[in-house]
Write a protein that holds these residues in place. Structure first.
Motif, PDB file in Angstrom:
ATOM      1  N   SER A  69     -30.894  76.721  13.653  1.00 28.57           N
ATOM      2  CA  SER A  69     -30.344  76.242  12.227  1.00 28.57           C
ATOM      3  C   SER A  69     -31.639  76.188  11.391  1.00 28.57           C
ATOM      4  N   ARG A  70     -31.210  76.735  10.051  1.00 29.75           N
ATOM      5  CA  ARG A  70     -32.399  76.851   9.232  1.00 29.75           C
ATOM      6  C   ARG A  70     -31.948  76.709   7.677  1.00 29.75           C
ATOM      7  N   ARG A  71     -32.634  76.061   6.934  1.00 29.97           N
ATOM      8  CA  ARG A  71     -32.329  76.122   5.385  1.00 29.97           C
ATOM      9  C   ARG A  71     -32.517  77.296   4.742  1.00 29.97           C
ATOM     10  N   LEU A  72     -31.726  77.473   3.787  1.00 28.01           N
ATOM     11  CA  LEU A  72     -31.937  78.812   3.015  1.00 28.01           C
ATOM     12  C   LEU A  72     -33.078  78.882   2.304  1.00 28.01           C
ATOM     13  N   ASP A  73     -33.725  79.954   2.737  1.00 21.90           N
ATOM     14  CA  ASP A  73     -35.168  80.113   2.224  1.00 21.90           C
ATOM     15  C   ASP A  73     -35.251  79.865   0.793  1.00 21.90           C
ATOM     16  N   ARG A  74     -36.282  79.200   0.261  1.00 19.21           N
ATOM     17  CA  ARG A  74     -36.200  79.009  -1.369  1.00 19.21           C
ATOM     18  C   ARG A  74     -36.611  80.180  -1.802  1.00 19.21           C
ATOM     19  N   THR A  75     -36.996  81.194  -1.118  1.00 13.88           N
ATOM     20  CA  THR A  75     -37.487  82.559  -1.859  1.00 13.88           C
ATOM     21  C   THR A  75     -36.379  83.354  -1.315  1.00 13.88           C
ATOM     22  N   ASP A  98     -38.842  82.374  -8.244  1.00 16.51           N
ATOM     23  CA  ASP A  98     -38.606  82.605  -6.929  1.00 16.51           C
ATOM     24  C   ASP A  98     -38.407  81.287  -6.160  1.00 16.51           C
ATOM     25  N   ARG A  99     -38.399  80.099  -6.724  1.00 10.61           N
ATOM     26  CA  ARG A  99     -38.471  78.854  -6.277  1.00 10.61           C
ATOM     27  C   ARG A  99     -37.444  77.723  -7.043  1.00 10.61           C
ATOM     28  N   PRO A 100     -36.236  78.106  -6.541  1.00 15.46           N
ATOM     29  CA  PRO A 100     -35.104  77.216  -6.998  1.00 15.46           C
ATOM     30  C   PRO A 100     -35.318  75.756  -6.337  1.00 15.46           C
ATOM     31  N   ASP A 101     -35.029  74.759  -7.119  1.00 12.86           N
ATOM     32  CA  ASP A 101     -35.492  73.456  -6.675  1.00 12.86           C
ATOM     33  C   ASP A 101     -34.690  72.323  -7.557  1.00 12.86           C
ATOM     34  N   PRO A 102     -33.584  71.759  -7.199  1.00  9.51           N
ATOM     35  CA  PRO A 102     -33.080  71.835  -5.757  1.00  9.51           C
ATOM     36  C   PRO A 102     -32.092  72.842  -5.099  1.00  9.51           C
ATOM     37  N   ARG A 120     -19.814  72.355  -1.104  1.00 14.23           N
ATOM     38  CA  ARG A 120     -18.920  71.520  -0.590  1.00 14.23           C
ATOM     39  C   ARG A 120     -18.913  69.960  -0.610  1.00 14.23           C
ATOM     40  N   ASP A 121     -20.146  69.536  -0.732  1.00 17.52           N
ATOM     41  CA  ASP A 121     -20.267  68.139  -0.953  1.00 17.52           C
ATOM     42  C   ASP A 121     -21.801  67.579  -1.750  1.00 17.52           C
ATOM     43  N   ALA A 122     -22.470  68.596  -2.395  1.00 15.34           N
ATOM     44  CA  ALA A 122     -23.681  68.347  -2.874  1.00 15.34           C
ATOM     45  C   ALA A 122     -25.078  67.894  -2.209  1.00 15.34           C
ATOM     46  N   SER A 123     -24.813  67.939  -0.981  1.00 21.20           N
ATOM     47  CA  SER A 123     -26.002  67.472  -0.269  1.00 21.20           C
ATOM     48  C   SER A 123     -27.142  68.473  -0.587  1.00 21.20           C
ATOM     49  N   ALA A 124     -28.222  67.743  -0.567  1.00 20.47           N
ATOM     50  CA  ALA A 124     -29.483  68.373  -1.007  1.00 20.47           C
ATOM     51  C   ALA A 124     -30.220  69.090   0.152  1.00 20.47           C
ATOM     52  N   TYR A 125     -30.735  70.272  -0.057  1.00 17.94           N
ATOM     53  CA  TYR A 125     -31.435  71.257   0.867  1.00 17.94           C
ATOM     54  C   TYR A 125     -30.665  71.319   2.276  1.00 17.94           C
ATOM     55  N   PRO A 126     -29.619  71.792   2.196  1.00 19.76           N
ATOM     56  CA  PRO A 126     -28.479  71.588   3.516  1.00 19.76           C
ATOM     57  C   PRO A 126     -29.312  72.463   4.429  1.00 19.76           C
ATOM     58  N   LEU A 127     -28.900  72.084   5.791  1.00 22.87           N
ATOM     59  CA  LEU A 127     -29.388  72.745   6.996  1.00 22.87           C
ATOM     60  C   LEU A 127     -28.221  73.596   7.545  1.00 22.87           C
ATOM     61  N   LEU A 128     -28.354  74.657   7.433  1.00 20.25           N
ATOM     62  CA  LEU A 128     -27.057  75.646   7.705  1.00 20.25           C
ATOM     63  C   LEU A 128     -27.103  76.057   9.313  1.00 20.25           C
ATOM     64  N   GLN A 129     -25.917  76.091   9.559  1.00 19.97           N
ATOM     65  CA  GLN A 129     -25.842  76.567  11.159  1.00 19.97           C
ATOM     66  C   GLN A 129     -25.611  78.027  11.456  1.00 19.97           C
ATOM     67  N   VAL A 132     -30.685  89.414 -10.546  1.00 18.41           N
ATOM     68  CA  VAL A 132     -31.404  88.684  -9.677  1.00 18.41           C
ATOM     69  C   VAL A 132     -32.024  89.616  -8.275  1.00 18.41           C
ATOM     70  N   THR A 133     -32.916  89.014  -7.825  1.00 18.67           N
ATOM     71  CA  THR A 133     -33.448  89.852  -6.746  1.00 18.67           C
ATOM     72  C   THR A 133     -33.226  89.229  -5.381  1.00 18.67           C
ATOM     73  N   LEU A 134     -33.095  89.926  -4.356  1.00 24.22           N
ATOM     74  CA  LEU A 134     -33.057  89.283  -3.085  1.00 24.22           C
ATOM     75  C   LEU A 134     -34.147  90.149  -2.248  1.00 24.22           C
ATOM     76  N   PRO A 135     -35.209  89.431  -2.034  1.00 18.98           N
ATOM     77  CA  PRO A 135     -36.184  89.851  -1.166  1.00 18.98           C
ATOM     78  C   PRO A 135     -35.795  90.060   0.501  1.00 18.98           C
ATOM     79  N   GLU A 136     -36.035  91.173   1.119  1.00 18.18           N
ATOM     80  CA  GLU A 136     -35.790  91.223   2.479  1.00 18.18           C
ATOM     81  C   GLU A 136     -36.814  90.859   3.402  1.00 18.18           C
ATOM     82  N   PHE A 137     -36.408  90.285   4.458  1.00 19.23           N
ATOM     83  CA  PHE A 137     -37.422  89.767   5.728  1.00 19.23           C
ATOM     84  C   PHE A 137     -37.317  90.473   6.771  1.00 19.23           C
TER      85      PHE A 137
END
Length: 233
Positions: free
Chosen positions: A108-114, A135-139, A144-153, A185-190
């Motif tokens: 599980s991880r949060r969507l990278d802010r980058t 490159d730093r959206p915040d928040p 679906r429920d407006a929860s901040a900094y969601p942890l994605l499965q 917009v730009t999507l960096p690759e990792f």
């Protein structure tokens, strides 16, 4: 009666064969070596011009960035989301980019802010407010429920709204009816790699990016602030 030729005479064809064969073998070896080196270096691969620029994808197309498969959906500008936070950010509104995010990692991880980067020049007289960075959206909010900094499965895609605080040239310039032009917009690759400093492994940027022209869209209803009178919500 059969007569055997003298030894010197017998050696002449052998010498000629050796002299005639080895240069050809050497030449063939050189050619093979050059071809093999060229292939190994990618010289026979499909040529890509040095000035071809970054790869491009269309909005609605999933882009494999490494830790996530990201699908950019739409963008808009609004002051109807987290309105109480706008004053503290020194902003008139939020620039909102909505993306679909499918966690391709095993944890599980949060969507990278980058994960998404805005262009240097924003359309419609918009400008990033305060110390906001492209490159730093915040928040970031789960649609679906407006929860901040969601942890994605892993394997459970979600839509996420990425918010940047912005100022407007003219009051409500883009708030009435929303924007009417695409935003690139730009999507960096990792890549998951060993780290030389500090050890361990993590997702690190490769330097490659994908550009996406994002069409304007609506504010997702799930992240809009409820009215002050809860009974009307």
């Amino acid at each position: 009666m059969t007569t055997t030729a003298p030894r010197a005479a017998r050696d002449v064809p052998l010498v000629r064969a050796v002299v005639g064969t080895w240069p050809r073998r050497v030449a063939l070896g050189v050619v093979v070596g050059v071809v093999a080196s060229t292939v190994a270096a990618g010289g026979l691969a499909r040529h890509v011009a040095a000035d071809a620029g970054p790869a491009r994808a269309v909005a609605g197309e999933a882009v494999a960035t490494g830790p996530f498969d990201v699908t950019v959906r739409s963008w808009t500008v609004t002051d109807a989301v987290r309105a109480d936070d706008l004053e503290g950010a020194g902003a008139d509104a939020w620039l909102v980019v909505v993306v679909g995010a499918d966690n391709a990692d095993r944890e599980s991880r949060r969507l990278d802010r980058t994960a998404v980067t805005l262009p240097d020049a924003l359309p419609g007289g918009l400008a990033l407010a305060g110390d906001a960075e492209p490159d730093r959206p915040d928040p970031t909010l789960l649609v679906r429920d407006a929860s901040a900094y969601p942890l994605l499965q892993p394997g459970l895609p979600e839509d996420v709204a990425l918010l940047w605080p912005v100022t407007l040239d003219a009051e409500d310039a883009l708030l009435d009816g929303g924007p009417d032009e695409p935003l690139t917009v730009t999507l960096p690759e990792f890549r998951y790699r060993d780290m030389t400093v500090g050890g361990g492994r993590r997702w690190a940027e490769t330097g490659d990016v994908v550009l996406v022209d994002v069409p304007p869209g609506d504010v997702p209803p799930g992240i809009v602030d409820p009215p002050e009178d809860e009974e009307d919500w």
